[in-house]
Design a protein around this motif. Structure first.
Motif, PDB file in Angstrom:
ATOM      1  N   ALA A 747     -44.488 -15.244  -1.199  1.00 13.24           N
ATOM      2  CA  ALA A 747     -44.207 -16.673  -1.094  1.00 13.24           C
ATOM      3  C   ALA A 747     -42.798 -16.909  -0.565  1.00 13.24           C
ATOM      4  O   ALA A 747     -42.575 -17.796   0.282  1.00 13.24           O
ATOM      5  N   LEU A 748     -41.828 -16.107  -1.035  1.00 15.93           N
ATOM      6  CA  LEU A 748     -40.444 -16.250  -0.598  1.00 15.93           C
ATOM      7  C   LEU A 748     -40.325 -16.026   0.905  1.00 15.93           C
ATOM      8  O   LEU A 748     -39.604 -16.767   1.609  1.00 15.93           O
ATOM      9  N   HIS A 749     -41.030 -15.012   1.411  1.00 14.49           N
ATOM     10  CA  HIS A 749     -40.992 -14.710   2.846  1.00 14.49           C
ATOM     11  C   HIS A 749     -41.464 -15.918   3.652  1.00 14.49           C
ATOM     12  O   HIS A 749     -40.834 -16.276   4.670  1.00 14.49           O
ATOM     13  N   ARG A 750     -42.528 -16.567   3.226  1.00 10.05           N
ATOM     14  CA  ARG A 750     -43.064 -17.716   3.966  1.00 10.05           C
ATOM     15  C   ARG A 750     -42.124 -18.920   3.901  1.00 10.05           C
ATOM     16  O   ARG A 750     -41.888 -19.601   4.903  1.00 10.05           O
ATOM     17  N   PHE A 751     -41.608 -19.214   2.711  1.00  8.34           N
ATOM     18  CA  PHE A 751     -40.703 -20.360   2.590  1.00  8.34           C
ATOM     19  C   PHE A 751     -39.444 -20.178   3.447  1.00  8.34           C
ATOM     20  O   PHE A 751     -38.951 -21.127   4.073  1.00  8.34           O
ATOM     21  N   ARG A 752     -38.924 -18.946   3.488  1.00  9.31           N
ATOM     22  CA  ARG A 752     -37.716 -18.704   4.286  1.00  9.31           C
ATOM     23  C   ARG A 752     -38.018 -18.871   5.767  1.00  9.31           C
ATOM     24  O   ARG A 752     -37.227 -19.416   6.533  1.00  9.31           O
ATOM     25  N   ARG A 753     -39.194 -18.370   6.199  1.00 10.22           N
ATOM     26  CA  ARG A 753     -39.554 -18.493   7.610  1.00 10.22           C
ATOM     27  C   ARG A 753     -39.737 -19.960   8.005  1.00 10.22           C
ATOM     28  O   ARG A 753     -39.421 -20.365   9.123  1.00 10.22           O
ATOM     29  N   LEU A 754     -40.237 -20.755   7.051  1.00  9.50           N
ATOM     30  CA  LEU A 754     -40.455 -22.181   7.327  1.00  9.50           C
ATOM     31  C   LEU A 754     -39.177 -23.001   7.203  1.00  9.50           C
ATOM     32  O   LEU A 754     -39.146 -24.175   7.594  1.00  9.50           O
ATOM     33  N   GLY A 755     -38.132 -22.421   6.637  1.00  9.68           N
ATOM     34  CA  GLY A 755     -36.902 -23.168   6.413  1.00  9.68           C
ATOM     35  C   GLY A 755     -37.003 -24.145   5.256  1.00  9.68           C
ATOM     36  O   GLY A 755     -36.234 -25.105   5.167  1.00  9.68           O
ATOM     37  N   ASP A 756     -37.968 -23.902   4.342  1.00  9.31           N
ATOM     38  CA  ASP A 756     -38.176 -24.763   3.181  1.00  9.31           C
ATOM     39  C   ASP A 756     -37.263 -24.283   2.061  1.00  9.31           C
ATOM     40  O   ASP A 756     -37.605 -23.428   1.249  1.00  9.31           O
ATOM     41  N   ARG A 757     -36.057 -24.843   2.008  1.00  6.11           N
ATOM     42  CA  ARG A 757     -35.040 -24.345   1.084  1.00  6.11           C
ATOM     43  C   ARG A 757     -35.391 -24.680  -0.365  1.00  6.11           C
ATOM     44  O   ARG A 757     -35.072 -23.908  -1.267  1.00  6.11           O
ATOM     45  N   THR A 758     -36.040 -25.803  -0.574  1.00 10.09           N
ATOM     46  CA  THR A 758     -36.454 -26.139  -1.946  1.00 10.09           C
ATOM     47  C   THR A 758     -37.490 -25.142  -2.438  1.00 10.09           C
ATOM     48  O   THR A 758     -37.402 -24.640  -3.569  1.00 10.09           O
ATOM     49  N   GLY A 759     -38.494 -24.865  -1.596  1.00  9.21           N
ATOM     50  CA  GLY A 759     -39.501 -23.879  -1.975  1.00  9.21           C
ATOM     51  C   GLY A 759     -38.890 -22.510  -2.212  1.00  9.21           C
ATOM     52  O   GLY A 759     -39.242 -21.799  -3.161  1.00  9.21           O
ATOM     53  N   GLU A 760     -37.952 -22.129  -1.345  1.00 16.17           N
ATOM     54  CA  GLU A 760     -37.281 -20.840  -1.502  1.00 16.17           C
ATOM     55  C   GLU A 760     -36.525 -20.768  -2.821  1.00 16.17           C
ATOM     56  O   GLU A 760     -36.599 -19.759  -3.552  1.00 16.17           O
ATOM     57  N   ALA A 761     -35.817 -21.828  -3.163  1.00 17.81           N
ATOM     58  CA  ALA A 761     -35.039 -21.830  -4.411  1.00 17.81           C
ATOM     59  C   ALA A 761     -35.952 -21.772  -5.631  1.00 17.81           C
ATOM     60  O   ALA A 761     -35.646 -21.071  -6.611  1.00 17.81           O
ATOM     61  N   HIS A 762     -37.073 -22.484  -5.593  1.00 18.28           N
ATOM     62  CA  HIS A 762     -38.029 -22.413  -6.703  1.00 18.28           C
ATOM     63  C   HIS A 762     -38.530 -20.988  -6.911  1.00 18.28           C
ATOM     64  O   HIS A 762     -38.602 -20.498  -8.048  1.00 18.28           O
ATOM     65  N   VAL A 763     -38.899 -20.333  -5.827  1.00 14.03           N
ATOM     66  CA  VAL A 763     -39.425 -18.974  -5.949  1.00 14.03           C
ATOM     67  C   VAL A 763     -38.339 -18.025  -6.451  1.00 14.03           C
ATOM     68  O   VAL A 763     -38.588 -17.169  -7.308  1.00 14.03           O
ATOM     69  N   ARG A 764     -37.125 -18.136  -5.942  1.00  9.08           N
ATOM     70  CA  ARG A 764     -36.036 -17.259  -6.415  1.00  9.08           C
ATOM     71  C   ARG A 764     -35.797 -17.447  -7.920  1.00  9.08           C
ATOM     72  O   ARG A 764     -35.491 -16.489  -8.628  1.00  9.08           O
ATOM     73  N   THR A 765     -35.943 -18.680  -8.402  1.00  7.30           N
ATOM     74  CA  THR A 765     -35.763 -18.940  -9.838  1.00  7.30           C
ATOM     75  C   THR A 765     -36.761 -18.136 -10.661  1.00  7.30           C
ATOM     76  O   THR A 765     -36.394 -17.459 -11.634  1.00  7.30           O
ATOM     77  N   ARG A 766     -38.042 -18.206 -10.268  1.00 13.78           N
ATOM     78  CA  ARG A 766     -39.069 -17.476 -11.023  1.00 13.78           C
ATOM     79  C   ARG A 766     -38.946 -15.971 -10.813  1.00 13.78           C
ATOM     80  O   ARG A 766     -39.150 -15.175 -11.737  1.00 13.78           O
ATOM     81  N   LEU A 767     -38.599 -15.568  -9.604  1.00 12.82           N
ATOM     82  CA  LEU A 767     -38.472 -14.148  -9.303  1.00 12.82           C
ATOM     83  C   LEU A 767     -37.344 -13.517 -10.116  1.00 12.82           C
ATOM     84  O   LEU A 767     -37.430 -12.354 -10.544  1.00 12.82           O
ATOM     85  N   ALA A 768     -36.283 -14.301 -10.377  1.00 14.16           N
ATOM     86  CA  ALA A 768     -35.177 -13.797 -11.192  1.00 14.16           C
ATOM     87  C   ALA A 768     -35.665 -13.439 -12.592  1.00 14.16           C
ATOM     88  O   ALA A 768     -35.302 -12.392 -13.152  1.00 14.16           O
ATOM     89  N   SER A 769     -36.501 -14.283 -13.188  1.00 14.23           N
ATOM     90  CA  SER A 769     -37.010 -14.002 -14.532  1.00 14.23           C
ATOM     91  C   SER A 769     -37.885 -12.755 -14.533  1.00 14.23           C
ATOM     92  O   SER A 769     -37.793 -11.909 -15.428  1.00 14.23           O
ATOM     93  N   VAL A 770     -38.739 -12.616 -13.521  1.00 13.89           N
ATOM     94  CA  VAL A 770     -39.630 -11.459 -13.461  1.00 13.89           C
ATOM     95  C   VAL A 770     -38.823 -10.176 -13.269  1.00 13.89           C
ATOM     96  O   VAL A 770     -39.064  -9.161 -13.947  1.00 13.89           O
ATOM     97  N   GLU A 771     -37.850 -10.193 -12.365  1.00 11.46           N
ATOM     98  CA  GLU A 771     -37.037  -8.982 -12.112  1.00 11.46           C
ATOM     99  C   GLU A 771     -36.242  -8.614 -13.377  1.00 11.46           C
ATOM    100  O   GLU A 771     -36.073  -7.428 -13.691  1.00 11.46           O
ATOM    101  N   ALA A 772     -35.771  -9.635 -14.106  1.00 12.37           N
ATOM    102  CA  ALA A 772     -35.038  -9.337 -15.344  1.00 12.37           C
ATOM    103  C   ALA A 772     -35.947  -8.648 -16.345  1.00 12.37           C
ATOM    104  O   ALA A 772     -35.532  -7.697 -17.035  1.00 12.37           O
ATOM    105  N   ARG A 773     -37.197  -9.067 -16.450  1.00 13.28           N
ATOM    106  CA  ARG A 773     -38.121  -8.462 -17.405  1.00 13.28           C
ATOM    107  C   ARG A 773     -38.545  -7.055 -16.964  1.00 13.28           C
ATOM    108  O   ARG A 773     -38.952  -6.250 -17.797  1.00 13.28           O
TER     109      ARG A 773
END
Length: 936
Positions: A747-773
């Motif tokens: 999902a992050l790859h697609r949002f970045r390619r589209l330039g959707d910064r809000t979508g990218e930030a949302h995904v990074r937020t959730r990805l941070a929690s998963v990587e921490a776990r």
């Protein structure tokens, strides 16, 4: 409050406790107390308080002064746990028993015929020490009531053979009020009964000359009758005045209205009461029923006149009504005078000192009843009207008792009384029939007659017939125009301005449970405040709260069949709600503006100056917004539904799951009808998120896979990214962190390619929690910090709050629990500002875990319990399991093993039901069946 406390206004304005005077403050503070006491038991608006205390010269700081006076009065009144001075919407209410307030108890005793006891309550000049126009006017009114009480007491004493006891007070009253005929009449009778006929004749001659010189009038009938008694020189001669009993027959099978009957019975009720309400609400039935119940309180008679204010016939004029009333109270052989004012004066004279009930039924306006009001406080007046009769309340001190439709139990009880065992045999059909009649007594009685005319038919068959378009036709009661529902409604429209009639018809098109002024203006296409006020006064619509209005189902059906400008009006209404919802969401979630469809409001929308205002509007209008979404899809406007659903997405995902399912399922169908695959995919994504919050993961995954197929087929990368991100979120909830990380990366790859910064930030937020776990703390920190910076730059406070939560989780993995707790508190403050309850609950749950790790177990338990309460309220089973596990871990840390085990067991049951493996593992570890407690 000390229920032994006494309040006095019939003299100095005082508060007494335990027999001693409690200082009530400076004059204006005493004025505030006086206003509240004279209105005890009823709310007083702040503007009313200001107007009565200062009049038209209120200073700019009057509002602040009122607040200060009320605060001091509360201290005077004592115990805050039983504080009688209550803040209400827009004002204050003094909750005191009538026996505690001398003026209320005075009126109650007088109505009971205990005039001597009532007079004993007077301590001197009423409202002594309080100045101003209002106080002067009230003082005059109270002295009038005192005079009438003296006359009533005097008549009782004369009848009981104690005429000498009343000579002095009657003489004083007659001297003070030389043209107050009831006082002189009573004095003449007392002098005659005491053996002083010459003095009685002198008194009569004096008032006869005074009336002629000052008014050019002759003494009234009561005075003339007293004069004849003296001339007959027979102390036993009395003028025989008739005792009318004009009440119509009591209503058969009267049911319900317990609260209204109690209000009518309440001691201290003013002499004038207005029963107002929508057509068919049973105002006349209630008035007549209560009048029969209370007739013993009015031994001098009960008068009744139907003013026909809304009948198809010509309304009764005050002149005609007075003729009818006087015919019932004048001594036999005496005729009513010719003029209106003369008739009104004679009517008041005849009722002075008598305990009578006057029922003025079906009044159209205040002017129709103003001349029909007795001047004596011993008489009660009951007025029924569809109009609000504001003038009777404001000018004459009447109490208004509004009648709404019956409650469901009361309506069912009435139907049972009318139809009998058929209601018991078919309870479901009976309940439906009650609602089809809008719980209006008139409609229920007509429906009962319809059922009685078809004894072999079931109630279910009748409800099926009424469900069709002919409901108003069927509720016609055999053509009787006074019973036909449609005819009764139409009579209310006859006296209204054309603009109000037009608006009433359009209001029937509104699909929601209420409408505010701006929405009504959009529907009408022009300003509507005056029309709304006219419709409210006529009780064709009812005011709910603030600026909202509603109308009952039968009135709605009647209005809708009159509407002529349907499609154009609905288009304006849809545009209004799209514009208002978009404006509210822009204030709450400005960072997601690019993700919502653009909307340009075509008319005025509410002024959302603060997030709280926008949130409150959305909460209040949600039933209307939901109804608009459904209505538009069903009335050839599916694009409105699709756009409205997309606008409301972030608001609906917070704590509005039921509405979210309705709106998004409707939007999904509407998008499919339009062939709008991106719109359908968007609705499927939103539905999946809602189902996931409820722990319905299989259904959520099914919706997301369908959304992913639609988006991929149409080349909609935004839709693909959303579906992948939401699938990853479900994998995360189920404890599948590796799979979740992979989908988040896609999902992050697609949002970045589209330039959707809000979508990218949302995904990074959730990805941070998963990587921490997964133990990748450095990677997790990078994602969280970048997401936080992106959301802060765009002003996306919702995203910022979730990024703070993810960063706090990373800090906790690094052992920095105090820093983590601070981050969660910042996030919680933002979510509370936005009113996003689901996010508040998750943040409270995480904050509870940090407090436990810091050894602050009391705070931890409090936060987990708050989270659980919200999750319970929202029905979020996954969140419930997490909060219960948090409680179990906190109880265990406090060695409260019994409560810990109870919490773990409940958490495990919920986790199994949702398939959340990490929550299952936490619960099992706490129950002693796992190897260790997983980190939160």
């Amino acid at each position: 409050m000390d229920r032994g406390m006494e309040f006095r206004v019939l003299g100095a304005v005082e508060v007494r406790a335990g027999g001693r005077v409690v200082p009530a403050g400076e004059p204006r503070q005493r004025a505030v107390l006086a206003v509240l006491l004279l209105e005890a038991g009823r709310p007083v608006a702040l503007e009313t308080l200001i107007g009565r205390v200062w009049g038209e010269t209120a200073p700019p700081g009057a509002r602040r002064s009122i607040y200060a006076y009320v605060a001091r009065l509360r201290r005077v009144l004592g115990d805050a746990t039983d504080q009688p001075l209550i803040r209400t919407s827009g004002g204050y209410l003094l909750d005191a028993d009538p026996q505690q307030v001398d003026v209320l108890w005075f009126r109650t005793l007088l109505a009971r015929g205990e005039a001597r006891a009532a007079l004993d309550l007077w301590q001197g000049e009423p409202l002594s020490g309080v100045g101003g126009v209002w106080a002067d006017r009230i003082r005059e009114t109270l002295w009038d009531e005192h005079a009438a009480a003296v006359v009533a007491w005097a008549h009782t004493e004369i009848r009981d053979g104690r005429a000498e006891t009343v000579l002095a007070p009657l003489t004083e009253l007659a001297e003070q009020r030389p043209m107050f005929e009831p006082a002189t009449e009573a004095l003449i009778r007392a002098l005659h009964a005491a053996g002083r006929p010459s003095d009685a004749l002198i008194r009569y001659d004096r008032i006869r000359r005074l009336l002629r010189d000052e008014l050019g009038a002759d003494p009234g009938p009561a005075l003339q009758a007293a004069h004849q008694v003296v001339l007959s020189n027979d102390p036993a001669v009395v003028t025989i005045r008739p005792v009318p009993a004009q009440l119509p027959a009591d209503v058969p099978a009267f049911t319900g209205r317990a609260a209204e009957l109690a209000e009518l019975d309440r001691p201290g009720t003013p002499p004038i009461v207005c029963l107002t309400g929508t057509p068919g609400a049973g105002k006349t039935a209630l008035a007549v029923h209560w009048a029969h119940r209370a007739r013993d309180r009015f031994p001098d008679g009960q008068l009744y006149v139907n003013l026909r204010g809304f009948d198809p016939e010509q309304p009764v004029t005050p002149m005609e009504a007075l003729g009818t009333l006087l015919a019932a109270v004048l001594p036999q052989g005496r005729a009513a005078p010719a003029g209106l004012d003369e008739r009104a004066a004679q009517y008041r004279t005849q009722l002075a000192g008598r305990r009578m009930l006057v029922v003025l039924d079906n009044a159209a306006t205040v002017e129709q009843v103003r001349h029909l009001l007795p001047g004596a406080p011993t008489c009660a007046v009951l007025v029924t009207s569809r109009d609000s009769l504001a003038g009777l309340v404001s000018v004459h001190g009447a109490r208004r008792i509004p009648l709404d439709v019956l409650t469901q139990p009361a309506a069912a009880g009435l139907l049972r009384e009318l139809v009998g065992d058929r209601v018991t045999r078919e309870p479901a059909a009976a309940a439906m029939l009650v609602e089809q009649c809008a719980r209006l007594p008139l409609a229920l009685r007509i429906a009962a007659e319809l059922a009685a005319s078809r004894p072999d038919a079931t109630l279910r068959a009748l409800t099926t017939e009424l469900a069709g378009q002919r409901r108003l036709d069927l509720l016609s009661d055999g053509g009787d125009p006074r019973a036909a529902v449609r005819a009764v409604f139409s009579w209310s429209l006859r006296h209204l301005p054309a603009a109000a009639v037009d608006l009433f018809a359009l209001l029937g098109l509104h699909p929601g449970p209420w409408i505010d002024t701006l929405a009504a203006a959009a529907l009408s296409g022009r300003p509507v405040r005056e029309s709304l006020a006219a419709l409210t006064r006529a009780h064709l619509i009812h005011r709910l709260a603030d600026d909202r209005y509603g109308l009952h189902d039968l009135l709605r059906a009647y209005a809708a069949e009159r509407a002529a400008d349907g499609p154009a009006a609905l288009a304006r209404l849809y545009d209004h709600y799209l514009g208002a919802a978009s404006a509210a969401m822009q204030v709450l979630y400005p960072g997601e503006a690019g993700r919502r469809p653009p909307v340009t409001a075509t008319g005025p929308v509410p002024d959302f100056a603060e997030p709280e205002t926008a949130r409150d509007w959305l909460h209040t209008e949600l039933p209307n917004l939901t109804a608009i979404a459904v209505h538009a899809a069903a009335h050839q406007a599916p694009a409105v539904t699709v756009r409205l659903a997309a606008i409301l997405y972030r608001y609906l995902d917070g704590d509005q799951h039921s509405a979210a399912v309705v709106v998004f399922e409707t939007a999904r169908s509407a998008a499919r009808d339009l062939g709008d695959e991106p719109g359908e995919a968007y609705a499927l994504n939103a539905l999946a998120y809602t189902y996931a919050q409820e722990g319905r993961h299989p259904v959520a995954i099914e919706r997301l896979e369908e959304a992913l197929r639609l988006s991929s087929r149409g080349g909609d990368e935004v839709g693909e990214a959303r579906a992948l991100g939401n699938l990853a979120m479900i994998e995360e909830q189920l404890g599948r962190y590796e799979s979740a990380a992979q989908r988040f990366e896609q999902a992050l790859h697609r949002f970045r390619r589209l330039g959707d910064r809000t979508g990218e930030a949302h995904v990074r937020t959730r990805l941070a929690s998963v990587e921490a776990r997964l133990g990748h703390v450095g990677t997790a920190r990078g994602h969280a910090e970048r997401a936080l910076a992106m959301h802060q730059r765009s002003g996306h406070r919702f995203g910022e709050a979730w990024a703070l939560n993810s960063l706090s989780e990373v800090e906790s993995r690094s052992g920095r629990h105090a820093v983590a707790a601070d981050g969660h508190r910042q996030a919680l403050a933002l979510f509370r500002e936005l009113g996003h309850r689901s996010s508040q609950a998750w943040t409270l749950d995480s904050l509870g875990a940090q407090e436990r790790r810091l050894g602050r177990h009391g705070r931890a338990r409090e936060h987990h319990q708050q989270a659980l309460d919200i999750f319970d309220d929202l029905g979020e089973r996954f969140g419930q399991a997490s909060a219960l596990n948090g409680l179990g871990e906190t109880y265990a840390a406090c060695d409260d093993h019994e409560r810990a085990l109870t919490s773990y067991r409940r958490a495990f049951e919920l986790a199994v039901g949702t398939g959340a493996r990490d929550q299952q593992a936490r619960a099992l570890a706490g129950l002693g069946e796992g190897e260790a407690e997983p980190d939160h």
